[in-house]
Write an enzyme that holds these catalytic residues in place. Structure first.
Site, PDB file in Angstrom:
ATOM      1  N   HIS A   1       0.817  -1.222   0.000  1.00 42.03           N
ATOM      2  CA  HIS A   1       0.000   0.000   0.000  1.00 42.03           C
ATOM      3  C   HIS A   1       0.848   1.267   0.000  1.00 42.03           C
ATOM      4  O   HIS A   1       1.898   1.333   0.628  1.00 42.03           O
ATOM      5  CB  HIS A   1      -1.035  -0.011   1.129  1.00 42.03           C
ATOM      6  CG  HIS A   1      -0.507   0.029   2.530  1.00 42.03           C
ATOM      7  ND1 HIS A   1      -0.271   1.207   3.190  1.00 42.03           N
ATOM      8  CD2 HIS A   1      -0.229  -0.962   3.399  1.00 42.03           C
ATOM      9  CE1 HIS A   1       0.145   0.931   4.423  1.00 42.03           C
ATOM     10  NE2 HIS A   1       0.185  -0.373   4.571  1.00 42.03           N
TER      11      HIS A   1
ATOM     12  N   ASP B   1       5.939   1.942   6.713  1.00 41.82           N
ATOM     13  CA  ASP B   1       4.643   1.258   6.597  1.00 41.82           C
ATOM     14  C   ASP B   1       3.839   2.044   5.564  1.00 41.82           C
ATOM     15  O   ASP B   1       3.268   3.066   5.898  1.00 41.82           O
ATOM     16  CB  ASP B   1       3.943   1.232   7.958  1.00 41.82           C
ATOM     17  CG  ASP B   1       2.560   0.603   7.904  1.00 41.82           C
ATOM     18  OD1 ASP B   1       2.176   0.095   6.847  1.00 41.82           O
ATOM     19  OD2 ASP B   1       1.855   0.643   8.935  1.00 41.82           O
TER      20      ASP B   1
ATOM     21  N   GLU C   1      -5.150   1.657   2.502  1.00 39.00           N
ATOM     22  CA  GLU C   1      -5.053   0.463   3.363  1.00 39.00           C
ATOM     23  C   GLU C   1      -5.269   0.837   4.813  1.00 39.00           C
ATOM     24  O   GLU C   1      -5.927   0.121   5.574  1.00 39.00           O
ATOM     25  CB  GLU C   1      -3.678  -0.196   3.180  1.00 39.00           C
ATOM     26  CG  GLU C   1      -3.552  -1.573   3.826  1.00 39.00           C
ATOM     27  CD  GLU C   1      -3.080  -1.565   5.277  1.00 39.00           C
ATOM     28  OE1 GLU C   1      -3.088  -2.633   5.909  1.00 39.00           O
ATOM     29  OE2 GLU C   1      -2.713  -0.490   5.816  1.00 39.00           O
ATOM     30  N   GLU C   2      -4.703   1.958   5.207  1.00 43.54           N
ATOM     31  CA  GLU C   2      -4.685   2.328   6.631  1.00 43.54           C
ATOM     32  C   GLU C   2      -6.069   2.677   7.179  1.00 43.54           C
ATOM     33  O   GLU C   2      -6.243   2.786   8.385  1.00 43.54           O
ATOM     34  CB  GLU C   2      -3.717   3.499   6.858  1.00 43.54           C
ATOM     35  CG  GLU C   2      -2.252   3.166   6.577  1.00 43.54           C
ATOM     36  CD  GLU C   2      -1.641   2.204   7.598  1.00 43.54           C
ATOM     37  OE1 GLU C   2      -2.347   1.825   8.554  1.00 43.54           O
ATOM     38  OE2 GLU C   2      -0.477   1.824   7.422  1.00 43.54           O
TER      39      GLU C   2
ATOM     40  N   ASP D   1       3.724  -6.208   3.671  1.00 42.55           N
ATOM     41  CA  ASP D   1       3.511  -5.127   4.632  1.00 42.55           C
ATOM     42  C   ASP D   1       4.532  -5.253   5.757  1.00 42.55           C
ATOM     43  O   ASP D   1       5.316  -6.201   5.785  1.00 42.55           O
ATOM     44  CB  ASP D   1       2.071  -5.182   5.172  1.00 42.55           C
ATOM     45  CG  ASP D   1       1.516  -3.795   5.476  1.00 42.55           C
ATOM     46  OD1 ASP D   1       2.277  -2.938   5.970  1.00 42.55           O
ATOM     47  OD2 ASP D   1       0.308  -3.573   5.234  1.00 42.55           O
TER      48      ASP D   1
ATOM     49  N   HIS E   1       3.724   3.289  12.929  1.00 46.95           N
ATOM     50  CA  HIS E   1       2.754   4.377  13.144  1.00 46.95           C
ATOM     51  C   HIS E   1       3.296   5.437  14.107  1.00 46.95           C
ATOM     52  O   HIS E   1       2.651   5.801  15.095  1.00 46.95           O
ATOM     53  CB  HIS E   1       1.387   3.844  13.627  1.00 46.95           C
ATOM     54  CG  HIS E   1       0.658   3.076  12.556  1.00 46.95           C
ATOM     55  ND1 HIS E   1      -0.710   2.909  12.542  1.00 46.95           N
ATOM     56  CD2 HIS E   1       1.107   2.460  11.443  1.00 46.95           C
ATOM     57  CE1 HIS E   1      -1.053   2.198  11.476  1.00 46.95           C
ATOM     58  NE2 HIS E   1       0.040   1.913  10.802  1.00 46.95           N
TER      59      HIS E   1
HETATM   60 ZN    ZN Z   1       0.757  -1.213   6.399  1.00 52.70          ZN
END
Ligand code: ZN
Length: 361
Positions: free
Chosen positions: A69, A184, A216-217, A239, A325
């Site tokens: 992603h 990510d 995606e998130e 991922d 994150h």
């Molecule tokens: Zn991810």
């Protein structure tokens, strides 16, 4: 591609700003990286996902997709207050602890980038209760160093503007760790690009599609429409996953520098067992470092891909990462390249006979 080139690619990708639904700059970057491959066809879908399609030499060739992603977690401006403070809402999962006092970049409606800070209360005046709790993001604000809302509006900042962590990616002390804001899942985009580059002169039978998905998130949304449009026979979502090697964590085998993680399950998908076994066999045969990974929470694009049409044989390959994150997630070059090796060898060896081995009889 040398390690140096791969590192450059990964760092550049991590530095691009692109929250869910604002992935266009990433798409443009990937397109440029792969533009000189004459045999790769590029297609889009209406949620912004971009597919790079490389045909295999076999007539009845099965199709393998590699999905990563493009979006990163970030925020959106929701309101400008009279005094120029900017309220914002999370796009994707954030923990308040990692935000106070940090720099954030706001991309204005004219595409210009402005740096602000998330205001924090000095410890001197915090009550005991405030001190021991996590501040929720709706109580936070961005301070651009202005005095009025007019100044903010005049530079084109308004509700809907994208907000991303201000954090330039860099290489860690050992020359292997990569630290930056959007690994990510941009590290997996780098992996996908590298796989296609390495397959350039390879006479593989299977068709390969690199799908750079969107959103995606916020719930694996781009994967849903893209898997419908470019439905593969076999799908890998690539991922990041949790590296269990930080102080105070439970003992698990997936850590930084343990290679590619073969995901058994997460909350969104159980990896197709035949595919997991076949993938492990490829890793063993080529002496590629790997671990098995399982996550009770979280999900990847595999979560929607495997539910497409009458089902797609799917699993997730993960790259271990610390501090996911946040402004500074950490991955390693060696784990990323182990993922590349595994995918390249899987594609080289895959054909319609192998697909039959994976299917329900
Ligand atoms: Zn991810």
């Amino acid at each position: 591609m040398s390690n140096k080139d791969f590192i450059k690619l990964a760092l550049e990708l991590a530095d691009i700003n692109g929250i869910s639904s604002r992935e266009e700059e990433v798409a443009t970057y990937v397109r440029k990286q792969l533009s000189h491959f004459k045999d790769i066809k590029v297609e889009r879908d209406n949620l912004g996902s971009i597919a790079f399609i490389k045909k295999g030499k076999a007539k009845d060739a099965p199709t393998i997709s590699i999905t990563a992603h493009m979006d990163e977690v970030g925020f959106m401006v929701t309101r400008i207050e009279k005094n120029g403070f900017i309220k914002f809402a999370p796009i994707g999962g954030w923990w308040g602890h990692v935000l106070l006092g940090q720099r954030l970049t706001i991309t204005s409606s004219n595409g210009k980038e402005y740096t602000g800070v998330v205001g924090s209360t000095p410890p001197h005046i915090l009550t005991e209760a405030q001190r021991s709790s996590v501040l929720s993001i709706d109580k936070m604000y961005i301070d651009l160093g202005t005095t009025s809302d007019k100044e903010v509006k005049d530079i084109g900042i308004k509700p809907g503007c994208m907000v991303t962590p201000t954090s330039q990616a860099f290489v860690g002390l050992d020359g292997d760790a990569l630290i930056g804001k959007a690994f990510d899942d941009r590290i997996s985009i780098a992996v996908g690009i590298e796989v296609l580059k390495r397959l350039e002169k390879v006479n593989h039978e299977a068709n390969v599609i690199l799908v750079c998905s969107t959103q995606e998130e916020v719930g694996l949304r781009g994967a849903k429409t893209s898997a419908y449009k470019w439905t593969p026979d076999v799908a890998f979502a690539v991922d990041v996953t949790i590296a269990y090697d930080m102080p105070g964590m439970e003992e698990k085998e997936t850590k930084l520098r343990t290679g590619v993680a073969l995901s058994l399950f997460d909350r969104s998908v159980i990896g197709n067992n035949n595919l997991v076994q076949m993938t492990e066999a490829v890793a063993k045969k080529h002496k590629i470092k790997y671990t098995f990974d399982s996550l009770p929470l979280g999900g990847t694009d595999a979560g929607t891909i495997h539910l497409t049409k009458d089902g797609v044989i799917t699993m997730t390959l993960s790259i271990p990462s610390r501090y996911i994150h946040s402004h500074n997630s950490m991955v390693t070059v060696q784990d990323s390249l182990a993922t590349v090796d595994l995918l390249v060898n899987f594609v080289r060896e895959f054909n319609s006979k192998k697909l039959e081995e994976l299917k329900y009889k």
